[in-house]
Each structure stands twice: as structure tokens, then as C-alpha cells.
Scaffold this active site. Structure first.
Site, mmCIF file in Angstrom:
data_model
loop_
_atom_site.group_PDB
_atom_site.id
_atom_site.type_symbol
_atom_site.label_atom_id
_atom_site.label_comp_id
_atom_site.label_asym_id
_atom_site.label_seq_id
_atom_site.Cartn_x
_atom_site.Cartn_y
_atom_site.Cartn_z
ATOM 1 N N HIS A 27 -72.830 49.300 40.082
ATOM 2 C CA HIS A 27 -71.720 50.246 39.878
ATOM 3 C C HIS A 27 -72.187 51.706 39.813
ATOM 4 O O HIS A 27 -71.464 52.608 40.227
ATOM 5 C CB HIS A 27 -70.933 49.891 38.611
ATOM 6 C CG HIS A 27 -71.702 49.984 37.332
ATOM 7 N ND1 HIS A 27 -72.540 48.986 36.910
ATOM 8 C CD2 HIS A 27 -71.752 50.954 36.373
ATOM 9 C CE1 HIS A 27 -73.063 49.316 35.741
ATOM 10 N NE2 HIS A 27 -72.617 50.519 35.398
ATOM 11 N N ASP A 28 -73.383 51.945 39.310
ATOM 12 C CA ASP A 28 -73.864 53.330 39.191
ATOM 13 C C ASP A 28 -74.971 53.659 40.175
ATOM 14 O O ASP A 28 -75.739 54.606 39.964
ATOM 15 C CB ASP A 28 -74.367 53.592 37.764
ATOM 16 C CG ASP A 28 -73.249 54.064 36.842
ATOM 17 O OD1 ASP A 28 -72.231 54.573 37.357
ATOM 18 O OD2 ASP A 28 -73.389 53.913 35.617
ATOM 19 N N LYS A 59 -76.016 57.195 41.343
ATOM 20 C CA LYS A 59 -76.740 58.156 40.504
ATOM 21 C C LYS A 59 -78.118 58.494 41.054
ATOM 22 O O LYS A 59 -78.717 59.502 40.645
ATOM 23 C CB LYS A 59 -76.880 57.610 39.083
ATOM 24 C CG LYS A 59 -75.577 57.666 38.288
ATOM 25 C CD LYS A 59 -75.793 57.192 36.855
ATOM 26 C CE LYS A 59 -74.501 57.283 36.047
ATOM 27 N NZ LYS A 59 -74.695 56.794 34.663
ATOM 28 N N HIS A 63 -71.310 60.773 42.133
ATOM 29 C CA HIS A 63 -72.109 59.536 42.202
ATOM 30 C C HIS A 63 -71.235 58.345 42.579
ATOM 31 O O HIS A 63 -71.717 57.375 43.183
ATOM 32 C CB HIS A 63 -72.855 59.283 40.885
ATOM 33 C CG HIS A 63 -72.034 58.616 39.828
ATOM 34 N ND1 HIS A 63 -71.229 59.319 38.954
ATOM 35 C CD2 HIS A 63 -71.887 57.307 39.493
ATOM 36 C CE1 HIS A 63 -70.632 58.472 38.119
ATOM 37 N NE2 HIS A 63 -71.025 57.245 38.424
ATOM 38 N N HIS A 108 -64.978 52.530 39.846
ATOM 39 C CA HIS A 108 -65.099 52.229 38.410
ATOM 40 C C HIS A 108 -64.880 53.452 37.519
ATOM 41 O O HIS A 108 -64.896 53.320 36.291
ATOM 42 C CB HIS A 108 -66.452 51.570 38.111
ATOM 43 C CG HIS A 108 -67.622 52.498 38.119
ATOM 44 N ND1 HIS A 108 -68.122 53.080 39.271
ATOM 45 C CD2 HIS A 108 -68.431 52.944 37.118
ATOM 46 C CE1 HIS A 108 -69.165 53.835 38.977
ATOM 47 N NE2 HIS A 108 -69.371 53.772 37.671
ATOM 48 N N HIS A 109 -64.660 54.616 38.133
ATOM 49 C CA HIS A 109 -64.282 55.793 37.332
ATOM 50 C C HIS A 109 -62.837 56.220 37.589
ATOM 51 O O HIS A 109 -62.422 57.287 37.119
ATOM 52 C CB HIS A 109 -65.236 56.962 37.604
ATOM 53 C CG HIS A 109 -66.561 56.809 36.914
ATOM 54 N ND1 HIS A 109 -66.692 56.788 35.538
ATOM 55 C CD2 HIS A 109 -67.825 56.649 37.421
ATOM 56 C CE1 HIS A 109 -67.965 56.635 35.222
ATOM 57 N NE2 HIS A 109 -68.683 56.540 36.348
ATOM 58 N N ASP A 117 -67.845 48.743 31.546
ATOM 59 C CA ASP A 117 -68.844 49.818 31.482
ATOM 60 C C ASP A 117 -68.619 50.706 30.263
ATOM 61 O O ASP A 117 -69.563 51.022 29.525
ATOM 62 C CB ASP A 117 -68.773 50.625 32.773
ATOM 63 C CG ASP A 117 -69.887 51.662 32.879
ATOM 64 O OD1 ASP A 117 -70.993 51.397 32.379
ATOM 65 O OD2 ASP A 117 -69.641 52.726 33.474
#
Length: 505
Positions: A359-360, A363, A388, A414-415, A443
Site C-alpha cells: 500500500h505504501d 514512498k 506517493h 488507501h488515502h 492502516d
């Protein structure tokens, strides 16, 4: 009558009154006397321990009707000349070409050979013998029947084996596409019923269990059975284990299947005794089960390797953010629990869980100065940090692998927030993909309760209070309700994979 003598009988026997069942022999002749004398002659005849069950047809039309009703008729004793000179030949054509019955043996009996010359008939019609009625003494008639029924029996056996092998092939196809052990076991048990010729209504007469051997325990792989110790297991299971082989005992059998990862026993109690052909086909099917089981082992190995790689990638991203690698494992397990609570199937839940650590991943494209800044980010820095999500989506979306496609969807969404105030696209409500909504809550739940370079972990009550406040704002209301109703499951995951430095302010 076609001739002045039909059967020169040298061994007449009285008719039995009771109706017999056994090999179906159809007498097709327009003379009742032919039927009477044939049955009288063959009254006590048996072949392979089975008597004759006679069917009477007095015309070609009668014969066709009976062929439709009795596809398992073994022998036609067929007159050529009845209501028409070629009536018998028309019955032959009907049996072979309309009924597609290639098994029934057909013997033409004629009292007028000139009406249907033997060479022409044998060349042009699929018959098995041609007899002048004057040839047939009772002894020769019995010899004819034995030869015909033996041929029918053997052809039927070959046909049964052919059909059985087709079923093995089809059954094998039905298990080779199962990549998860539970699905494989369910598929194998269903195919075993098919191989044993069990109709759907009869499946209730069959008891099936599948066990996996683990530490001297037989652990059932499908619901409805309790684990049992090997030394307490039924004798047939113990025998299969001791011999490392299939065991067939009357109505009962155990199929023994083993590879380097799995040790399976299929225990089946049928409603009828198993035939030699049953056991032969089941032994062949067992070999295919073992091959399919090895495919599952290899698939599990690939999945384990894939999962390990994904976790390592996720941990690499998190370590670059100065965060614990256990974060990705917890988020993955929270995600799996959400999928299960939502009723997703095992395969889909597993796929989403394996994709969630990505998910990240975006970054990796964020400068260290922003990623590692201990204090609050400036507005311009925050705009860079927000990229990101799109970076992660773009990094994964080009892949054809389902895992990375789901990972791209998670990374890019997811954000997003339920009320539309999230990023990168400002999606709202159900427009946000479900996997994005799931990982968003998982998260945040984990991040708030974990130490980060810019904050200490929040106490649990504060974490839950924020999630309740953000129900319908940041988070999908249904997912919040699921979490609160099943909080013990989420906390159990958190406690099992707790960071060594996690703690309240």
C-alpha cells in the site's frame, strides 16, 4: 409361418410361471408360435448365473418401441420378413442409426433366405449373425445365445471401462484446476461420487471424510468431523497408513495420497459393494490426485515465496520510513480479517491480504528529507508526500499479475476518504474501491497505535474514539461497524505481532 419348421427341438422343457429378470432378449417375429417355442426352448437357460428376460415384438413398430424403452437389451432374435419384406432390416437400421445402440447383438432369423440374401445383408447391415430358421435346433440356439451374450457382456465391459476412463479424465480436470487445498478436497470428493456412478439423489447414502495426518493426528479437512488420534482411527484407516496404499473392503474404501507437504486419506463408505472396475478406476484416479496434490504443493511454495517477497518489499518501504516492518504484517492480517467478515471467498481474501503490504510502495519515490522529517510537513512538502499514492499505483498498474493489479488499486486508493476529501482523486463513498477502503481503515488503526518518527503510539481508547468519529467521514461506515463488532479479533492480531517499543504516551 415363414417355413414349415422353425426350431427342431431336441430338449423341450416346461415353461416357468414366474417372470424372470436377467439378460434382455427380444424376439421379433410376426408368428406367435416362434415366440412360444423359442421361450420354451430357452426356459431354463442361464449365462453367467443370470437367466433370460424375454421381450416380445410382433412387428417392426413393436420392436422400435421396445428398443426405445429398453436401451439395455442384449440380443435381438430378429425375423426379416414380417409386415414387409424388409421389416427386419428396417429394425436393424433403427437400432444402429436412430437409437445409436452399438452394443445390442443382432441375429437375423429367416425362413425365406431368398428375400434377404445372406451376403448382401451381412455386407450392408450391422448384424452379428444370420441364420436360416431350419438350422436352429435347441442346442444350436443355446450355443448362439451363449456366443451372443458373451460378446454383449464383453463389449459392455469395454464400453464401461471406456466411460470410466472418460470419467477419470473429466474428474482429473475437475481437481487439477483447484489450487487451494480445501477446494481441492471438496472437488476430489465430488468427483469420487461421479466415478462411483452415484446419482445426486444417492449422495446422501455415501459418507465421505478426508483427513490430513499431522503429528499422529488425523485432522479433518472439511467441516463435520472431529480430529482423531491415529491409534484410535478405524481399522481401515490404520491399515491404509501401515501399508501406504489404497484399501478396498466391500462397501468401504480409503484412498491413500501423500507428497512432501500433505498426507491425505479419503475415507468413503458407499451404498453398494465396489466392483473390480470401480477399484481399478479409483486406483488410477488416486495417481492423478497425487499429481494434483503435488501441483498444490508447488503452488503453495510459489505463494509462500511471493508472500515473502511482498512482505520484504513492504518492510523495505517501512524501514525507509523509519517504521517497523511488523506494520505491514499487521495491516495484511487486519485486511484478511475484514475480507473474511465481508464474506469473501478464501482465494480472494488471500489475494487481497498478499497485496496489502504494497500500500505504501510509492514512498520509495519520496525524498528522504520529507519522508524522515520529524516535525510537521510544510504545505509544499505535504503535496509531495501525497504523491506517493499515485506513484504506488503507477508502479504496479502495468503488471498483468492479479496480485500487482490489486496492489495498484490499494496503493492508489488507501488515502481516499468516504466523504470525498481524500487524495489523490478525491473519490467518495462506494466510488472508492473496496480494497482501498479496507486498507485505509486497517492502516490508520495500526498507524495510530504504533510509534512513528514523528509521534508516539496512541492509547487504544483514543484510537477507537477517533475511528468512531470518522465513521462516514474518513472511513466506510460498514467497515467501522465490522471492526467494532469484532474488535477482539483485531486486537488479537495486534497483540500477536506487537512492536517491541509500542506503548502509550
Amino acid at each position: 409361418m415363414d417355413d414349415d419348421i422353425l426350431i427342431i427341438d431336441d430338449e423341450l422343457m416346461p415353461l416357468q410361471d414366474k417372470q424372470q429378470t436377467g439378460w434382455k432378449v427380444m424376439i421379433v417375429d410376426d408368428e406367435p408360435e416362434v415366440h412360444r417355442i423359442t421361450k420354451l426352448t430357452l426356459n431354463k437357460f442361464e449365462f453367467d448365473g443370470k437367466p433370460i428376460a424375454f421381450l416380445d415384438a410382433y412387428s417392426a413398430a413393436d420392436a422400435k418401441s421396445l428398443l426405445d424403452q429398453h436401451p439395455d437389451v442384449a440380443l435381438l432374435l430378429l425375423d426379416v420378413v414380417m409386415e414387409a419384406d424388409d421389416a427386419g432390416l428396417e429394425v436393424v437400421r433403427y437400432a444402429r442409426e436412430v437409437c445409436h445402440n452399438k452394443l445390442v447383438r443382432i441375429v437375423l432369423r429367416t425362413g425365406q433366405p431368398g428375400q434377404a440374401p445372406e451376403d448382401d445383408v451381412v455386407n450392408n447391415y450391422d448384424i452379428n449373425d444370420y441364420k436360416d430358421k431350419t438350422e436352429l435346433t435347441s442346442q444350436k440356439l443355446r450355443t448362439l445365445l451363449r456366443a451372443s451374450l458373451r460378446s454383449y457382456r464383453d463389449i459392455c465391459a469395454l464400453e464401461s471401462h471406456r466411460q470410466g476412463l472418460e470419467k477419470v479424465i473429466q474428474a482429473s480436470k475437475g481437481i487439477f484446476d483447484k489450487l487451494a487445498l480445501r477446494q481441492f478436497v471438496e472437488g476430489a470428493q465430488a468427483q469420487l461420487c461421479t466415478l462411483l456412478n452415484l446419482e445426486e439423489s444417492q449422495i446422501y447414502n455415501v459418507r465421505q471424510s478426508t483427513y490430513e495426518l499431522k503429528d499422529q493426528m488425523l485432522v479433518p479437512l472439511l467441516p463435520g468431523k472431529e480430529p482423531i488420534r491415529l491409534h484410535d482411527a478405524p481399522a481401515i484407516l490404520q491399515e491404509a497408513m501401515s501399508r501406504s496404499a489404497n484399501i478396498y473392503q466391500g462397501h468401504e474404501m480409503v484412498l491413500y495420497c501423500q507428497n512432501r507437504s500433505h498426507h491425505l486419506l479419503f475415507h468413503i463408505e458407499a451404498h453398494r459393494p465396489l466392483s473390480q472396475m470401480d477399484t481399478g478406476l479409483l486406483s488410477l484416479f488416486t495417481e492423478n490426485i497425487i499429481v494434483a496434490l503435488e501441483n498444490i504443493r508447488l503452488n503453495e511454495l510459489l505463494a509462500d515465496n511471493e508472500r515473502e517477497i511482498i512482505y520484504r518489499i513492504g518492510e523495505l518501504v517501512e524501514s525507509r520510513s523509519k517504521e517497523s516492518g511488523l506494520h505491514v504484517k499487521r495491516v495484511a492480517l487486519y485486511t484478511e480479517l475484514f475480507c473474511q467478515l465481508l464474506g469473501m471467498d478464501e482465494e480472494q481474501s488471500e489475494l487481497i491480504k498478499r497485496a496489502s503490504p504494497l500500500h505504501d510502495i510509492g514512498k520509495v519515490g519520496i525524498p528522504d528529507a520529507i519522508l524522515h522529517k520529524p516535525g510537521k510537513l510544510e504545505p509544499a512538502e505535504w503535496e509531495i508526500m501525497k504523491t506517493h499514492a499515485q506513484l504506488g499505483h503507477d508502479m504496479l498498474s502495468g503488471s498483468k499479475l492479479a496480485l500487482f493489479q490489486i496492489g495498484a488499486t490499494i496503493a492508489g486508493n488507501h488515502h481516499e476518504k468516504w466523504n470525498g476529501s481524500g487524495y489523490p482523486r478525491g473519490l467518495a463513498g462506494d466510488a472508492i474501491p473496496l480494497v482501498g477502503r479496507i486498507v485505509a481503515l486497517a492502516d490508520v488503526f495500526d498507524a495510530l497505535g504504533s510509534d512513528r518518527c514523528y509521534k508516539q503510539a496512541w492509547p487504544l481508547d483514543e484510537v477507537l474514539a477517533l475511528i468512531r468519529r470518522e465513521r462516514g467521514e474518513h472511513f466506510d461506515p460498514q467497515l467501522v461497524d465490522l471492526m467494532m463488532a469484532n474488535l477482539d479479533g483485531f486486537l488479537a492480531i495486534r497483540d500477536a505481532y506487537r512492536d517491541p517499543f509500542i506503548g502509550a504516551r
